[in-house]
Enzyme design. Structure first.
Site, mmCIF file in Angstrom:
data_model
loop_
_atom_site.group_PDB
_atom_site.id
_atom_site.type_symbol
_atom_site.label_atom_id
_atom_site.label_comp_id
_atom_site.label_asym_id
_atom_site.label_seq_id
_atom_site.Cartn_x
_atom_site.Cartn_y
_atom_site.Cartn_z
ATOM 1 N N HIS A 270 72.501 13.933 -82.620
ATOM 2 C CA HIS A 270 72.512 13.361 -84.409
ATOM 3 C C HIS A 270 71.372 12.939 -84.274
ATOM 4 O O HIS A 270 70.905 11.960 -84.320
ATOM 5 C CB HIS A 270 74.206 12.875 -83.853
ATOM 6 C CG HIS A 270 74.211 11.281 -83.810
ATOM 7 N ND1 HIS A 270 73.756 10.335 -84.155
ATOM 8 C CD2 HIS A 270 74.377 10.893 -82.313
ATOM 9 C CE1 HIS A 270 73.486 9.136 -82.940
ATOM 10 N NE2 HIS A 270 73.699 9.460 -81.729
ATOM 11 N N ASP A 282 69.002 6.496 -80.575
ATOM 12 C CA ASP A 282 69.606 6.634 -81.065
ATOM 13 C C ASP A 282 70.129 7.193 -82.348
ATOM 14 O O ASP A 282 70.424 6.437 -82.671
ATOM 15 C CB ASP A 282 70.767 5.025 -81.282
ATOM 16 C CG ASP A 282 72.637 5.836 -81.721
ATOM 17 O OD1 ASP A 282 72.871 6.929 -81.363
ATOM 18 O OD2 ASP A 282 73.172 4.817 -80.963
ATOM 19 N N GLU A 316 77.753 11.423 -86.866
ATOM 20 C CA GLU A 316 77.555 10.932 -85.503
ATOM 21 C C GLU A 316 78.768 9.917 -85.454
ATOM 22 O O GLU A 316 79.500 9.371 -85.111
ATOM 23 C CB GLU A 316 77.369 10.866 -84.078
ATOM 24 C CG GLU A 316 77.786 11.420 -83.149
ATOM 25 C CD GLU A 316 77.191 9.350 -82.252
ATOM 26 O OE1 GLU A 316 78.190 9.092 -81.284
ATOM 27 O OE2 GLU A 316 76.841 8.666 -83.308
ATOM 28 N N GLU A 317 77.733 8.550 -86.306
ATOM 29 C CA GLU A 317 77.384 6.787 -86.039
ATOM 30 C C GLU A 317 79.451 7.040 -86.503
ATOM 31 O O GLU A 317 80.017 5.351 -85.715
ATOM 32 C CB GLU A 317 76.527 6.408 -86.205
ATOM 33 C CG GLU A 317 75.981 6.074 -85.724
ATOM 34 C CD GLU A 317 75.209 5.614 -84.222
ATOM 35 O OE1 GLU A 317 76.667 5.423 -83.582
ATOM 36 O OE2 GLU A 317 74.546 5.858 -84.089
ATOM 37 N N ASP A 346 72.627 12.172 -76.093
ATOM 38 C CA ASP A 346 72.962 11.000 -76.854
ATOM 39 C C ASP A 346 72.883 9.603 -75.655
ATOM 40 O O ASP A 346 73.778 8.648 -76.514
ATOM 41 C CB ASP A 346 73.699 11.417 -77.504
ATOM 42 C CG ASP A 346 74.794 10.215 -78.772
ATOM 43 O OD1 ASP A 346 73.271 9.402 -79.179
ATOM 44 O OD2 ASP A 346 75.509 9.904 -79.018
ATOM 45 N N HIS A 416 72.417 0.372 -81.041
ATOM 46 C CA HIS A 416 72.416 0.146 -82.493
ATOM 47 C C HIS A 416 71.523 -1.797 -83.325
ATOM 48 O O HIS A 416 72.850 -2.082 -83.876
ATOM 49 C CB HIS A 416 74.176 -0.696 -82.128
ATOM 50 C CG HIS A 416 74.844 0.888 -82.640
ATOM 51 N ND1 HIS A 416 76.543 1.000 -81.832
ATOM 52 C CD2 HIS A 416 74.642 2.481 -81.973
ATOM 53 C CE1 HIS A 416 76.763 2.086 -81.882
ATOM 54 N NE2 HIS A 416 75.567 3.039 -82.109
#
Length: 454
Positions: A270, A282, A316-317, A346, A416
């Site tokens: 993604h 990510d 995606e997130e 991922d 994140h």
């Protein structure tokens, strides 16, 4: 990576990574005919100094890429321009309407028993506070049972869930469930005052209150203060708001199969990220590894019998709308049944270990045999159970799926956070990931027989 609707899937992913299934050594499938091509791919990947430079330029130039942001769309424009200059057979996009949540200015301050600025990140989808902020006493709890027992104390206070990290899928529920939560201990096993972003949701019929994550260090400190009988008061200020959906795009690039172009091996990751750091692990690294794998096949003159397609999914997130749109499109045009394998990266592009695979026993035996070709880069282990968030929708339609497995010991240190930056990656490990994905995708696409679904 990791949306609220996928927390159980992600937990399963971590379990897959720990399963003891090894490569099927006595496979009936002979892939020795591909030994030379596999070594060609490995040699070319490890000697390609441009691939890491491309990823570095991209992440330095565009930074984070949250759905709805200008930086996401500008980064997609750049990728398309680059791809269109390359010898790929088809480059296109797929329009997708995505959520547009904006963080705005935010802060969290300890008011008593002393004054202190507390690093924090509002959780995606959260509402903001009133302009003057919210100042209240903090109630620290360690479970929902404890919260229920202290329901009366929680009224009018800010509740902090201080739950130590175990596995992502287990711990993340404390961030995402419980309508009265407003602060959570960041979901990660390691912190250097680095709060973790993520998404939140609201249960129907409950008040929408602000939600934010704080560091594990400060969550522990606030609990110690409470245990000593000290009154803990904080001031939370958040400008967060959800705006109308915006247009984004999936990116699709492919090389056409030489004999069965209608059959497709799809791989990717993604392209969106949270709005902190550079979103390298990510998941820009996963996207670019798939892209570079496709380019390697073209540059080496490899012509698989089936089409190999790369998709960089958007959103995606905090929504998974790119993956859903892709599934809907391939169902609508009837090509879903022609997808013989979906591969996702991922989990960071650290040292590759192999793949987790979900599919039939016969297909598992075939991909396990292919795994033997990956031994020179140490990624030969093929485990039962695997996939990913973005390929999940087509896997549920029957497409076999696999997820790239890597040394994940440091992934959740940075996941994140503002620390998800290019300096955390090793160039050679990234090149090994490219080789691993390229070999698996090419051989599956070139086998005499399609990967069986049964």
């Amino acid at each position: 990576m990791t949306t609220f609707i996928l927390r159980s899937l992600f937990c399963s992913f971590l379990v897959w990574a720990l399963l003891p299934y090894q490569v099927v050594a006595q496979s009936n499938y002979d892939v020795s005919a591909y030994t030379d091509e596999a070594q060609q791919i490995i040699d070319a990947a490890l000697q390609d100094g441009e691939s890491f430079k491309r990823l570095t330029y991209f992440t330095d130039t565009f930074g984070h890429r949250l759905s709805g942001s200008e930086s996401l769309e500008q980064s997609i424009d750049w990728i398309l321009q680059e791809m269109q200059r390359q010898p790929l057979d088809r480059v296109t996009t797929q329009k997708v309407m995505v959520p547009h949540w904006v963080r705005g200015e935010e802060s969290l301050s300890l008011v008593s028993p002393r004054s202190l600025h507390l690093p924090m990140l509002g959780l995606g989808g959260s509402v903001g506070t009133p302009p003057e902020g919210i100042q209240a006493e903090v109630l620290v709890v360690n479970s929902f049972d404890e919260l229920e027992a202290k329901a009366q104390q929680a009224k009018g206070n800010i509740v902090l869930y201080n739950v130590p990290f175990t596995m992502y899928g287990e711990t993340v529920q404390y961030r995402l469930q419980g309508a009265i939560a407003s602060l959570v201990r960041s979901v990660g096993p390691y912190s250097m005052q680095t709060p973790h972003a993520g998404t939140s949701n609201y249960e129907e019929g409950t008040p929408k209150i602000p939600h934010a994550a704080i560091t594990s260090e400060h969550a522990a400190m606030l609990e110690r203060m409470q245990d000593r009988g000290q009154k803990v008061t904080v001031n939370l200020s958040m400008e967060a708001e959800t705006r109308p959906d915006k247009l984004s795009r999936n990116i699709i690039a492919e090389i056409k199969g030489s004999e069965k172009p209608e059959e497709i091996v799809v791989m990717g990751g993604h392209i969106d990220s949270w709005d902190v750091g550079q979103g390298v692990m990510d998941d820009a690294g996963g996207c670019f590894a798939a892209w570079e794998a496709l380019l390697l096949m073209k540059k080496l003159g490899l012509k698989p019998k089936r089409t190999v397609r790369v998709v960089m999914w958007t959103n995606e997130e905090n929504g998974l709308r790119g993956a859903t749109a892709y599934r809907d499109s391939v169902k609508a045009d009837g090509s879903i049944d022609d997808h013989i394998l979906a591969i996702e990266s991922d989990s960071g592009v650290f040292e590759p270990r192999g793949f987790g695979f979900t599919g039939s026993d016969n297909a598992f035996a075939m991909v396990s045999a292919i795994g033997q070709l990956l031994e020179p880069v140490g990624s030969e282990t093929i485990s039962r159970g695997g996939g990913g968030a973005d390929i999940g929708p087509i896997m549920r339609e029957g497409v076999p799926g696999m997820g790239l497995q890597v040394d994940g010991s440091r992934y959740f240190w940075y996941h994140h956070t503002a620390a998800d930056t290019i300096d955390k990656l090793d160039e050679e490990e990234y090149q090994q990931c490219i080789a691993t994905m390229a070999i698996m995708a090419f051989v599956v696409a070139d086998l005499p027989h399609s990967l069986p679904r049964k």
